[in-house]
Design an enzyme around this catalytic site. Structure first.
Site, PDB file in Angstrom:
ATOM      1  N   GLU A 101      66.150 -12.797 -40.510  1.00 57.57           N
ATOM      2  CA  GLU A 101      64.905 -12.043 -40.493  1.00 57.57           C
ATOM      3  C   GLU A 101      64.061 -12.498 -39.306  1.00 57.57           C
ATOM      4  O   GLU A 101      63.811 -13.691 -39.130  1.00 57.57           O
ATOM      5  CB  GLU A 101      64.116 -12.267 -41.782  1.00 57.57           C
ATOM      6  N   HIS A 176      70.253  -3.845 -40.130  1.00 53.17           N
ATOM      7  CA  HIS A 176      70.102  -3.342 -41.494  1.00 53.17           C
ATOM      8  C   HIS A 176      70.168  -1.817 -41.501  1.00 53.17           C
ATOM      9  O   HIS A 176      70.684  -1.195 -42.428  1.00 53.17           O
ATOM     10  CB  HIS A 176      68.760  -3.834 -42.050  1.00 53.17           C
ATOM     11  N   ASP A 186      65.208  -1.295 -39.959  1.00 55.13           N
ATOM     12  CA  ASP A 186      65.179  -2.524 -39.175  1.00 55.13           C
ATOM     13  C   ASP A 186      66.579  -2.884 -38.627  1.00 55.13           C
ATOM     14  O   ASP A 186      67.575  -2.519 -39.237  1.00 55.13           O
ATOM     15  CB  ASP A 186      64.608  -3.678 -40.010  1.00 55.13           C
TER      16      ASP A 186
END
Length: 278
Positions: A101, A176, A186
């Protein structure tokens, strides 16, 4: 950096910051790396949320805009970062991928003269925003704002990604958005996936991987907008190029097509507007 016992170790030999998430499963044999943005307002806030059982979601690593690293689970444990997902006929990528992330607000809305995060309601300066369409947008969809990534953040992500590729012999790097199209956006168009993926996967000496421009794009004499555009610019969308080298977000490319009568054009382009060809 190095990976030891499925934990990331800094250059001074100490483990990077580790905050264990409860949002994880059993043992994992990773095959892919999946990139995400947090859609939050800070790395610390995202770490806190991913360590909350109510979130029911977490990745293996969070990378701050300054390149700071927080590991939430060992790389050989399942984390809940992919959700409903599919790739090459297989479902549930939580079970065979590592998730990273990146602290990034993601989609932004124009409100008056400011760009605002729909999630955090935080405002962002124009210099920190890319106005673009997502690759999965339907034709004619108006472009929106996307929070830019930090160069130091991207460099650290690439360094970590290279370690993960080598340690676990990963097959590919995905977004993603690739494994959950229509549901997730994303890491979005501000993330230079083409250059990031090329750097992590590398190429054999005799292999030339073709890329194409995604919009009209100037070829410049050096890696930055301060350098002059070369004759033949701008390249039309869909022009084929081969990658020669990388400096930050800029690529030195060999233009494979003849453009405006110019052949053998070699120069620098921003990676944001180049995508891997089919």
């Amino acid at each position: 950096m190095k990976i030891q016992n499925h934990r990331l170790i800094a250059d001074d030999g100490t483990p990077v910051r580790y905050v264990e998430t409860p949002n994880k499963g059993g043992l994992l044999t990773p095959e892919y790396l999946v990139m995400h943005y947090t859609a939050g307002s800070s790395a610390e806030g995202s770490v806190s949320w991913m360590c909350n059982p109510a979130a029911k979601a977490a990745a293996h690593l969070v990378i701050g805009r300054d390149g700071s690293l927080t590991q939430l689970a060992p790389f050989n444990r399942v984390t809940w970062h992919a959700g409903q997902s599919q790739w090459e006929g297989r479902s549930g990528l939580n079970g065979f991928s590592i998730g990273i992330e990146l602290d990034n607000a993601g989609k932004l809305e124009r409100v008056g003269n400011r760009w605002i995060s729909a999630v955090s309601k935080r405002a962002y300066a124009d210099d920190d925003v890319l106005v673009a369409n997502h690759k999965h947008d339907r034709p004619g969809t108006p472009p929106i704002g996307w929070h830019e990534y930090g160069e130091e953040q991207l460099e650290v992500a690439a360094q970590v990604g290279l370690l993960l590729m080598e340690k676990y012999a990963l097959k590919d790097v995905l977004g993603h958005e690739d494994i959950a199209p229509g549901r997730k956006a994303d890491p979005g168009p501000a993330f230079p996936m083409a250059s990031f993926r090329a750097r992590l996967l590398g190429r054999a000496d005799d292999e030339v991987e073709h890329y194409v421009t995604t919009s009209a794009l100037n070829v410049r004499a050096g890696p930055g907008t301060e350098f002059a555009a070369l004759p033949g610019s701008p390249l039309p969308a869909g022009t084929r190029v081969a990658l020669l080298e990388q400096q930050g977000l800029w690529w030195r490319v060999d233009v494979l097509d003849t453009v405006s009568g110019v052949m053998d054009l070699v120069g620098w382009c921003h990676s944001r507007y180049i995508a891997r060809g089919s």
